[in-house]
Write a protein that holds these residues in place. Structure first.
Motif, PDB file in Angstrom:
ATOM      1  N   LYS A 100      -4.294   1.776  -1.587  1.00 44.05           N
ATOM      2  CA  LYS A 100      -4.015   0.544  -2.486  1.00 44.05           C
ATOM      3  C   LYS A 100      -3.510  -0.917  -1.731  1.00 44.05           C
ATOM      4  O   LYS A 100      -2.574  -1.455  -2.076  1.00 44.05           O
ATOM      5  CB  LYS A 100      -2.963   0.881  -3.487  1.00 44.05           C
ATOM      6  CG  LYS A 100      -3.407   2.052  -4.338  1.00 44.05           C
ATOM      7  CD  LYS A 100      -2.508   2.554  -5.356  1.00 44.05           C
ATOM      8  CE  LYS A 100      -2.820   3.870  -6.222  1.00 44.05           C
ATOM      9  NZ  LYS A 100      -1.966   4.238  -7.318  1.00 44.05           N
ATOM     10  N   GLY A 101      -4.379  -1.174  -0.866  1.00 42.51           N
ATOM     11  CA  GLY A 101      -4.004  -2.444  -0.106  1.00 42.51           C
ATOM     12  C   GLY A 101      -3.157  -2.439   1.042  1.00 42.51           C
ATOM     13  O   GLY A 101      -2.941  -3.103   1.953  1.00 42.51           O
ATOM     14  N   GLN A 102      -2.582  -1.210   1.296  1.00 45.12           N
ATOM     15  CA  GLN A 102      -1.352  -0.981   2.088  1.00 45.12           C
ATOM     16  C   GLN A 102      -1.970  -0.078   3.555  1.00 45.12           C
ATOM     17  O   GLN A 102      -2.634   1.027   3.043  1.00 45.12           O
ATOM     18  CB  GLN A 102      -0.138  -0.448   1.946  1.00 45.12           C
ATOM     19  CG  GLN A 102       0.510  -1.323   0.811  1.00 45.12           C
ATOM     20  CD  GLN A 102       1.815  -0.724   0.517  1.00 45.12           C
ATOM     21  OE1 GLN A 102       2.388   0.516   0.542  1.00 45.12           O
ATOM     22  NE2 GLN A 102       2.762  -1.664   0.136  1.00 45.12           N
ATOM     23  N   THR A 103      -1.868  -0.480   4.781  1.00 47.16           N
ATOM     24  CA  THR A 103      -2.411   0.086   5.735  1.00 47.16           C
ATOM     25  C   THR A 103      -1.489   1.435   6.121  1.00 47.16           C
ATOM     26  O   THR A 103      -0.257   1.398   5.857  1.00 47.16           O
ATOM     27  CB  THR A 103      -2.471  -0.787   7.128  1.00 47.16           C
ATOM     28  OG1 THR A 103      -3.036  -1.984   6.860  1.00 47.16           O
ATOM     29  CG2 THR A 103      -2.934   0.009   8.415  1.00 47.16           C
ATOM     30  N   GLU A 130      -6.524   2.688   4.354  1.00 46.92           N
ATOM     31  CA  GLU A 130      -5.609   1.921   3.705  1.00 46.92           C
ATOM     32  C   GLU A 130      -5.512   2.613   2.149  1.00 46.92           C
ATOM     33  O   GLU A 130      -6.415   3.419   1.782  1.00 46.92           O
ATOM     34  CB  GLU A 130      -6.215   0.613   3.211  1.00 46.92           C
ATOM     35  CG  GLU A 130      -6.321  -0.448   4.530  1.00 46.92           C
ATOM     36  CD  GLU A 130      -6.913  -1.964   4.039  1.00 46.92           C
ATOM     37  OE1 GLU A 130      -6.312  -2.925   4.716  1.00 46.92           O
ATOM     38  OE2 GLU A 130      -7.532  -1.911   3.238  1.00 46.92           O
TER      39      GLU A 130
END
Length: 298
Positions: free
Chosen positions: A105-108, A103
């Protein structure tokens, strides 16, 4: 040429022993062969299995091995699994920890291509959805530490610079018409671009010794460079018009191995004590490749 080639190959013996750890063939019992077979699926590509968990079989995108610690990394959609390898054990693969989700910053992040740097224990990742981004994943901390980006280029391949006087952290990359260089000694690792006016259809890049590198294209041609920012010293045409699938070199850069769909090409990069990366050969002086075809008629 045959005698010179034999001497050159003999000089690579240390590489062979380092990578495979055996000077002679080792007889393997039928029981062990049968046991190994469960690590392969019907397509004969490696499928990692953990006997200690209930994880489903997962088809890796790529498989990388760190020869320094005998750890295999299975790169998959959204993440990675790690396996310890012991060829002396009856079951050679044992899973290390849990699967890691990548990930930023919270994005996969969904890897489409990776590059292992054994010196720093890091992975460089190309993302499936955003073609202009490169992520730096720390294998020790198990998280992405940095994101590098080009403008609007779709990056097709990445490699590391190498050599005693060059930081191995610096990254080379290619898009179809442009060569990219990320200098990680600078803040934010700003990207330098060298764009061609015509489209050479680049698709593979491989860093060799010091700052030199080679680029393969979708038309199968090979271009040799002494350093980023300069014109190619030599262009070797392909034996066919198939795209370059993979490239690798010996440690000293004297042998280049190229994979095409229907053949392997082994190219000595030195001719009369001159390197194809540093010296521009005339048409009749260029090194002659050795070609191994999958089938004589292909």
């Amino acid at each position: 040429h045959g005698k010179d080639m034999t001497e050159l190959l003999r000089g690579q013996k240390d590489d062979w022993e380092q990578y495979y750890g055996q000077e002679e063939d080792v007889e393997v019992s039928k029981e062990v062969v049968q046991d190994y077979s469960k690590y392969f699926n019907g397509k004969r590509s490696l499928t990692m299995i953990s006997e200690k968990t209930n994880d489903e079989l997962c088809q890796p995108i790529e498989i990388l091995m760190n020869k320094r610690n005998n750890v295999v990394y299975s790169i998959e959609n959204q993440g990675m699994q790690s396996f310890k390898v012991d060829i002396n054990e009856y079951a050679p693969f044992s899973k290390i920890g849990k699967s890691v989700v990548m990930e930023w910053k919270g994005q996969t992040v969904n890897p489409r291509h990776t590059l292992l740097n054994e010196d720093s224990n890091k992975l460089s990742l190309l993302d499936q959805s955003e073609g202009n981004l490169i992520y730096e994943f720390d294998l020790t901390k198990e998280k992405i530490l940095q994101r590098l980006e080009t403008d609007d280029y779709f990056i097709r391949d990445i490699s590391k610079t190498s050599g005693k006087n060059v930081l191995s952290e610096n990254i080379l990359a290619v898009s179809e018409q442009t060569i990219h260089y990320f200098d990680q000694r600078q803040k934010n690792a700003n990207c330098k671009n060298r764009e061609y006016k015509s489209n050479p259809q680049f698709n593979k890049i491989h860093g060799v010794d010091q700052e030199s590198f080679v680029i393969g294209s979708q038309t199968g041609d090979l271009r040799f460079y002494s350093k980023f920012g300069q014109n190619s010293k030599n262009m070797i045409p392909a034996p066919n018009k198939e795209p370059v699938l993979c490239m690798d070199t010996s440690k000293d850069g004297r042998l280049l191995l190229i994979t095409y769909r229907s053949c392997l090409l082994l190219l000595p990069t030195f001719q009369k004590s001159r390197s194809a990366f540093d010296y521009s050969f005339k048409k009749g002086e260029k090194p002659s490749p050795y070609i191994l075809r999958v089938h004589p008629k292909t």
